[in-house]
Design an enzyme around this catalytic site. Structure first.
Site, mmCIF file in Angstrom:
data_model
loop_
_atom_site.group_PDB
_atom_site.id
_atom_site.type_symbol
_atom_site.label_atom_id
_atom_site.label_comp_id
_atom_site.label_asym_id
_atom_site.label_seq_id
_atom_site.Cartn_x
_atom_site.Cartn_y
_atom_site.Cartn_z
ATOM 1 N N HIS A 20 0.815 -1.221 0.000
ATOM 2 C CA HIS A 20 0.000 0.000 0.000
ATOM 3 C C HIS A 20 0.848 1.271 0.000
ATOM 4 C CE1 HIS A 20 -3.424 -2.515 0.499
ATOM 5 N NE2 HIS A 20 -3.175 -2.844 1.752
ATOM 6 N N ASP A 39 -2.426 -11.112 -1.628
ATOM 7 C CA ASP A 39 -2.990 -10.544 -0.412
ATOM 8 C C ASP A 39 -4.463 -10.220 -0.692
ATOM 9 O OD1 ASP A 39 -1.836 -8.894 2.239
ATOM 10 O OD2 ASP A 39 -3.631 -7.994 1.379
ATOM 11 N N ASP A 57 -4.384 -13.343 4.577
ATOM 12 C CA ASP A 57 -5.657 -12.716 4.916
ATOM 13 C C ASP A 57 -6.858 -13.095 4.049
ATOM 14 O OD1 ASP A 57 -4.371 -11.280 2.938
ATOM 15 O OD2 ASP A 57 -4.359 -9.380 4.011
ATOM 16 N N HIS A 78 -6.048 -7.636 -0.001
ATOM 17 C CA HIS A 78 -6.206 -6.216 -0.323
ATOM 18 C C HIS A 78 -5.433 -5.885 -1.604
ATOM 19 C CE1 HIS A 78 -6.460 -6.518 4.172
ATOM 20 N NE2 HIS A 78 -7.635 -5.972 3.868
#
Length: 318
Positions: free
Chosen positions: A117, A159, A239, A161
């Site tokens: 990110h 991931d 995740d 995200h």
């Protein structure tokens, strides 16, 4: 298989902070106890010059010297401290070291990393520096210096995200192909355009998840048939697991193991070295997250053990 760890650098987070800092120590201990084929080494610290390959120098200085504003710290999710800055350097350094090891041995890992990110000019979502972006740029520079040709890079980001920072950094760079498969309704809510994005609905289970992965990988190999990548970075987030409090998907531990097998097998069959980062994992039971990540490392080590024969056959073909 060589792996690098930075868990001795611990952030002084306030009581009740939702970032699971302890998982890195627990993962290292699990590797030490159960994976004798994984050789651990301390992560080196990335230098300012290395970080500036993917980040604006002013931002690197702000992290190093404590100039981050309150708003910047809130977006990252960590309060600034000397330990925060040092841990961030080490996390990047671990992926750099893993990439170098992968180029010589086939497979290597960072027991942290996957900080996708972070943008060139800012951090976000528990990510200070973008370890994969820095390592990719540095490996390209080193490869060009020693081989006098371009190293093409593939980022496989699984991931839960989206890898928005990575997509932004490489948006205009055709030498790096970014692939992200993630929850459609999960953070970040404003997504960047990767070279290939696959969005998944909340509650996605093993079968459609693996089918989507297979289709995406097939497309990647078709795109790169004439000029395959020479190095891959695999963000093996835990995740998507059904027990993750931030994931919103319903992938079992067995499904994630099959995901890892398919990624490692596809890369190994094509002779593409891979540096693995653990990326996210926020289980309601932190031990479940650690177990998923330890299994990823076990499968990586199994893949690494098959690389010598591949290197011999590659030399024979050449």
């Amino acid at each position: 298989m060589q792996a690098y760890t930075s868990d001795h650098f611990v952030l002084p987070l306030p009581e009740g902070h939702r970032f699971p800092m302890a998982k890195y120590r627990l993962l290292r201990e699990a590797v030490e106890a159960g994976l004798p084929g994984v050789v651990l080494a301390p992560a080196p610290a990335a230098s300012d010059g290395e970080l500036a390959l993917a980040h604006e120098p002013a931002y690197v200085s702000a992290v190093a010297e404590g100039w981050l504003s309150d708003a910047q710290q809130r977006e990252i999710g960590f309060p600034w401290s000397v330990a925060m800055a040092e841990r961030s350097r080490r996390s990047v350094g671990a992926t750099i070291a893993a990439a170098r090891s992968a180029l010589s041995d086939g497979v290597a890992a960072n027991l942290a990393g996957g900080t996708h990110h972070a943008y060139a000019h800012k951090g976000s979502g528990f990510c200070v520096f973008n370890d994969v972006a820095v390592a990719a740029r540095l490996m390209q520079a080193e490869w060009h210096r020693s081989h006098r040709r371009l190293l093409r890079v593939l980022v496989i980001d699984l991931d839960v995200h989206q890898g928005n920072g990575t997509a932004s950094i490489f948006a205009d760079d055709p030498s790096v192909f970014t692939f992200s498969m993630h929850g459609a309704r999960n953070f970040p809510f404003r997504k960047e355009a990767s070279d290939l994005d696959v969005e998944l609905p909340d509650g996605c289970t093993d079968a459609p998840y693996l089918e989507a992965l297979d289709q995406a990988l097939d497309r990647i190999w078709q795109i790169h048939a004439a000029d395959p990548p020479g190095l891959a970075f695999y963000l093996a987030g835990a995740d998507p697991h059904e027990g993750d409090r931030l994931g919103r998907l319903k992938i079992t531990a067995q499904g994630l193991a099959e995901r890892d097998r398919r990624v490692f097998s596809a890369l190994r069959e094509r002779g593409i070295p891979v540096a693995v980062s653990m990326a996210g994992g926020y289980g309601n039971d932190i031990n479940a997250t650690v177990a998923v990540q330890a299994n990823t490392l076990a499968l990586a080590a199994q893949s690494a053990a098959q690389w010598p024969d591949l290197r011999v056959s590659s030399r024979a073909r050449a």
